[in-house]
Motif scaffolding. Structure first.
Motif, PDB file in Angstrom:
ATOM      1  N   GLY A  72      42.451 -34.312  37.687  1.00  0.00           N
ATOM      2  CA  GLY A  72      43.080 -33.618  38.671  1.00  0.00           C
ATOM      3  C   GLY A  72      44.086 -34.645  39.744  1.00  0.00           C
ATOM      4  N   LYS A  73      44.217 -35.721  39.195  1.00  0.00           N
ATOM      5  CA  LYS A  73      44.808 -36.784  40.224  1.00  0.00           C
ATOM      6  C   LYS A  73      45.997 -37.443  39.340  1.00  0.00           C
ATOM      7  CE  LYS A  73      40.719 -38.480  42.811  1.00  0.00           C
ATOM      8  NZ  LYS A  73      39.984 -39.577  43.052  1.00  0.00           N
ATOM      9  N   GLU A  74      47.158 -37.827  40.165  1.00  0.00           N
ATOM     10  CA  GLU A  74      48.317 -38.354  39.668  1.00  0.00           C
ATOM     11  C   GLU A  74      48.074 -39.779  39.307  1.00  0.00           C
ATOM     12  OE1 GLU A  74      52.714 -38.425  41.137  1.00  0.00           O
ATOM     13  OE2 GLU A  74      52.275 -36.522  39.850  1.00  0.00           O
ATOM     14  N   VAL A  75      48.385 -40.129  38.266  1.00  0.00           N
ATOM     15  CA  VAL A  75      48.136 -41.676  37.889  1.00  0.00           C
ATOM     16  C   VAL A  75      49.210 -42.358  37.226  1.00  0.00           C
ATOM     17  CG1 VAL A  75      46.759 -43.078  36.339  1.00  0.00           C
ATOM     18  CG2 VAL A  75      45.514 -41.233  37.418  1.00  0.00           C
ATOM     19  N   ALA A  76      49.624 -43.287  38.111  1.00  0.00           N
ATOM     20  CA  ALA A  76      50.953 -44.047  37.795  1.00  0.00           C
ATOM     21  C   ALA A  76      50.985 -45.388  36.993  1.00  0.00           C
ATOM     22  CB  ALA A  76      51.738 -44.338  39.287  1.00  0.00           C
ATOM     23  N   GLU A  77      49.715 -45.717  36.928  1.00  0.00           N
ATOM     24  CA  GLU A  77      49.565 -46.834  36.013  1.00  0.00           C
ATOM     25  C   GLU A  77      47.950 -46.897  35.551  1.00  0.00           C
ATOM     26  OE1 GLU A  77      50.074 -50.123  38.822  1.00  0.00           O
ATOM     27  OE2 GLU A  77      48.097 -50.041  39.422  1.00  0.00           O
ATOM     28  N   LEU A  78      47.824 -47.476  34.369  1.00  0.00           N
ATOM     29  CA  LEU A  78      46.651 -47.503  33.713  1.00  0.00           C
ATOM     30  C   LEU A  78      46.104 -49.078  33.653  1.00  0.00           C
ATOM     31  CD1 LEU A  78      47.105 -45.015  30.756  1.00  0.00           C
ATOM     32  CD2 LEU A  78      45.827 -44.759  33.023  1.00  0.00           C
ATOM     33  N   THR A  79      44.945 -49.381  33.492  1.00  0.00           N
ATOM     34  CA  THR A  79      44.722 -50.652  33.307  1.00  0.00           C
ATOM     35  C   THR A  79      43.692 -50.695  31.931  1.00  0.00           C
ATOM     36  OG1 THR A  79      44.732 -51.285  35.640  1.00  0.00           O
ATOM     37  CG2 THR A  79      43.433 -52.808  34.315  1.00  0.00           C
ATOM     38  N   MET A  80      44.213 -51.621  31.058  1.00  0.00           N
ATOM     39  CA  MET A  80      43.582 -51.725  29.665  1.00  0.00           C
ATOM     40  C   MET A  80      42.860 -53.093  29.732  1.00  0.00           C
ATOM     41  SD  MET A  80      45.290 -51.732  25.871  1.00  0.00           S
ATOM     42  CE  MET A  80      45.719 -50.076  26.069  1.00  0.00           C
ATOM     43  N   ARG A  81      41.788 -52.848  29.244  1.00  0.00           N
ATOM     44  CA  ARG A  81      40.985 -54.346  29.112  1.00  0.00           C
ATOM     45  C   ARG A  81      41.018 -54.806  27.573  1.00  0.00           C
ATOM     46  NH1 ARG A  81      36.281 -53.180  26.502  1.00  0.00           N
ATOM     47  NH2 ARG A  81      35.127 -51.013  26.644  1.00  0.00           N
ATOM     48  N   ARG A  82      40.565 -55.775  27.293  1.00  0.00           N
ATOM     49  CA  ARG A  82      40.544 -56.454  26.066  1.00  0.00           C
ATOM     50  C   ARG A  82      39.606 -55.749  25.236  1.00  0.00           C
ATOM     51  NH1 ARG A  82      39.970 -62.927  24.746  1.00  0.00           N
ATOM     52  NH2 ARG A  82      40.985 -62.677  22.722  1.00  0.00           N
ATOM     53  N   CYS A  83      39.830 -55.642  24.014  1.00  0.00           N
ATOM     54  CA  CYS A  83      39.217 -54.730  23.168  1.00  0.00           C
ATOM     55  C   CYS A  83      37.980 -55.584  22.378  1.00  0.00           C
ATOM     56  CB  CYS A  83      39.895 -54.203  21.835  1.00  0.00           C
ATOM     57  SG  CYS A  83      39.197 -53.353  20.735  1.00  0.00           S
ATOM     58  N   LEU A  84      36.668 -54.936  22.180  1.00  0.00           N
ATOM     59  CA  LEU A  84      35.647 -55.791  21.603  1.00  0.00           C
ATOM     60  C   LEU A  84      35.418 -54.949  20.278  1.00  0.00           C
ATOM     61  CD1 LEU A  84      33.111 -56.192  24.444  1.00  0.00           C
ATOM     62  CD2 LEU A  84      34.857 -57.909  23.608  1.00  0.00           C
ATOM     63  N   VAL A  85      35.001 -55.503  19.221  1.00  0.00           N
ATOM     64  CA  VAL A  85      34.565 -54.895  18.281  1.00  0.00           C
ATOM     65  C   VAL A  85      33.842 -53.705  18.236  1.00  0.00           C
ATOM     66  CG1 VAL A  85      33.416 -55.200  15.575  1.00  0.00           C
ATOM     67  CG2 VAL A  85      34.698 -57.415  16.627  1.00  0.00           C
ATOM     68  N   ARG A  86      33.063 -53.896  19.143  1.00  0.00           N
ATOM     69  CA  ARG A  86      31.892 -52.486  19.328  1.00  0.00           C
ATOM     70  C   ARG A  86      32.881 -51.520  19.870  1.00  0.00           C
ATOM     71  NH1 ARG A  86      27.476 -53.544  21.257  1.00  0.00           N
ATOM     72  NH2 ARG A  86      27.546 -55.507  21.399  1.00  0.00           N
ATOM     73  N   GLY A 136      41.951 -44.795  25.194  1.00  0.00           N
ATOM     74  CA  GLY A 136      41.316 -44.111  26.157  1.00  0.00           C
ATOM     75  C   GLY A 136      40.054 -45.035  26.549  1.00  0.00           C
ATOM     76  N   LEU A 137      39.285 -45.193  25.510  1.00  0.00           N
ATOM     77  CA  LEU A 137      38.124 -46.205  26.031  1.00  0.00           C
ATOM     78  C   LEU A 137      38.308 -47.464  26.792  1.00  0.00           C
ATOM     79  CD1 LEU A 137      34.965 -46.513  25.458  1.00  0.00           C
ATOM     80  CD2 LEU A 137      35.601 -47.696  23.388  1.00  0.00           C
ATOM     81  N   LEU A 138      39.497 -48.170  26.280  1.00  0.00           N
ATOM     82  CA  LEU A 138      39.905 -49.262  27.122  1.00  0.00           C
ATOM     83  C   LEU A 138      40.421 -49.408  28.174  1.00  0.00           C
ATOM     84  CD1 LEU A 138      41.240 -51.178  23.708  1.00  0.00           C
ATOM     85  CD2 LEU A 138      38.907 -51.417  24.744  1.00  0.00           C
ATOM     86  N   CYS A 139      41.125 -47.998  28.496  1.00  0.00           N
ATOM     87  CA  CYS A 139      41.737 -47.634  29.890  1.00  0.00           C
ATOM     88  C   CYS A 139      40.825 -47.127  30.828  1.00  0.00           C
ATOM     89  CB  CYS A 139      43.220 -47.001  29.626  1.00  0.00           C
ATOM     90  SG  CYS A 139      44.427 -48.146  28.701  1.00  0.00           S
ATOM     91  N   ASP A 140      39.612 -46.743  30.252  1.00  0.00           N
ATOM     92  CA  ASP A 140      38.450 -45.920  31.011  1.00  0.00           C
ATOM     93  C   ASP A 140      39.096 -44.564  31.558  1.00  0.00           C
ATOM     94  OD1 ASP A 140      36.023 -45.495  31.811  1.00  0.00           O
ATOM     95  OD2 ASP A 140      36.448 -46.413  33.956  1.00  0.00           O
ATOM     96  N   VAL A 141      39.653 -43.863  30.502  1.00  0.00           N
ATOM     97  CA  VAL A 141      40.199 -42.437  30.642  1.00  0.00           C
ATOM     98  C   VAL A 141      40.119 -41.553  29.678  1.00  0.00           C
ATOM     99  CG1 VAL A 141      42.167 -43.168  32.237  1.00  0.00           C
ATOM    100  CG2 VAL A 141      42.714 -42.882  29.899  1.00  0.00           C
ATOM    101  N   PRO A 142      39.771 -40.318  29.715  1.00  0.00           N
ATOM    102  CA  PRO A 142      39.625 -39.537  28.367  1.00  0.00           C
ATOM    103  C   PRO A 142      40.678 -39.596  27.629  1.00  0.00           C
ATOM    104  CG  PRO A 142      38.994 -38.369  30.579  1.00  0.00           C
ATOM    105  CD  PRO A 142      39.658 -39.474  30.874  1.00  0.00           C
TER     106      PRO A 142
END
Length: 99
Positions: A20-34, A58-64
Motif C-alpha cells: 500500500g506504499k509507493e516505493v522509489a528504491e529497493l535495497t538488496m543485500r548480498r545473497c547467501l547459499v541459504r 524478493g527475499l534479498l530486497c525484503d519485499v514479497p
C-alpha cells in the motif's frame, strides 16, 4: 575475519506499490547459499529458473516477490545488475557497503 553485510540501493525508474506504499528504491543485500535454497523451496518444486530468481530477489530486497511481478523490465534489469555486483567478493567490488 568478520562477515561483511554488503548491500546496494537500487533507485527505480518507476515506483512500485508495496504494502500500500509507493516505493522509489529497493535495497538488496548480498545473497547467501541459504537464500538460494530458501528461494527454491518457496518458489516450489515446479518453478522455472526465472520464478526462482524473482523469489530470490524478493527475499534479498525484503519485499514479497509477488510485488516484483508488476515491475517494468528495465527496473528488473537494475535488480539483476545489483545482484551481479553483490555477488562479487568484497575485493572485487572495492567497497564494503554501497548505499
Amino acid at each position: 575475519m568478520a562477515k561483511q553485510n554488503l548491500t546496494k540501493t537500487i533507485p527505480l525508474n518507476e515506483p512500485l506499490e508495496i504494502g500500500g506504499k509507493e516505493v522509489a528504491e529497493l535495497t538488496m543485500r548480498r545473497c547467501l547459499v541459504r537464500d538460494r535454497l530458501e528461494a527454491q523451496k518457496a518458489a516450489g518444486p515446479d518453478a522455472t529458473p526465472a520464478e526462482v530468481e524473482v523469489t530470490l530477489f524478493g527475499l534479498l530486497c525484503d519485499v514479497p516477490s509477488e510485488e516484483l511481478l508488476d515491475m517494468p523490465d528495465g527496473d528488473y534489469e537494475l535488480l539483476m545488475e545489483a545482484y551481479r555486483f553483490l555477488k562479487k567478493s568484497p575485493r572485487q567490488a572495492g567497497k564494503k557497503t554501497e548505499a
